[in-house]
Design a protein around this motif. Structure first.
Motif: not given
Length: 177
Positions: A74-77, A104-106, A155-156
């Motif tokens: 993740g991260g926003v950008a 996928a995280i965040c 999906l995780v």
């Protein structure tokens, strides 16, 4: 097993890249950093620049065929940039269509939303994505980690860096199964 880690050239949350990378290595698998541009990616610790990491492979129209699973840090950008890149969206969609597991995280589930990969699935994310996931036909839950076995691909998902231990454990279990 070859695991793709997809990031934009700038904006990935560093710990969401490096911690899953470590567990993939510990599992004896081969992580590969895939990005939209060659060279090095710039990671962040929230809004502050962190380390840079070398790109192993530049995204192309057939890149997904070379991998067994996909990790979306993740991260926003990072996911915001990737969801605007047709090759990144197609790459993600190809994993789902090929029944290859995706973690996928965040904020990374934004890319899953763009790839139309959340319809009929239950997942978690950073809370600000809940409406986006629901609007895309998914069910959002506020859980440390959520594993969805709906067809065609597993999906995780996890919410944030604080969930990395559970996320990494689930990733290894689901990718290895």
């Amino acid at each position: 097993m070859r695991i793709a880690f997809l990031t934009a050239p700038e904006g990935v949350e560093e710990i969401e890249l490096t911690e899953p990378w470590k567990v993939v290595l510990e599992a004896g698998w081969n992580p590969q950093l895939v990005s939209t541009e060659p060279g090095r990616i710039q990671a962040f610790r929230h809004l502050d620049r962190a380390g840079t990491h070398p790109v192993d492979r530049v995204l192309s129209s057939h890149t997904a065929e070379s991998f067994d699973a996909l990790v979306l840090p993740g991260g926003v950008a990072n996911p915001d940039a990737l969801r605007m890149n047709r090759l990144a969206v197609d790459f993600t969609r190809d994993f789902i269509a090929s029944a290859k597991p995706v973690a996928a995280i965040c904020h990374a589930p934004w890319l899953l939303v763009e790839a139309d990969a959340v319809r009929g699935r239950t997942l978690t994310s950073w809370p600000s994505l809940a409406t986006d996931i629901r609007n895309a036909g998914g069910t959002w839950v506020d859980e440390t980690v959520q594993v969805c076995h709906a067809q065609p691909a597993t999906l995780v998902t996890s919410r944030k860096p604080g969930d990395l231990d559970a996320f990494c454990a689930a990733l290894v279990k689901e990718f290895g199964g």
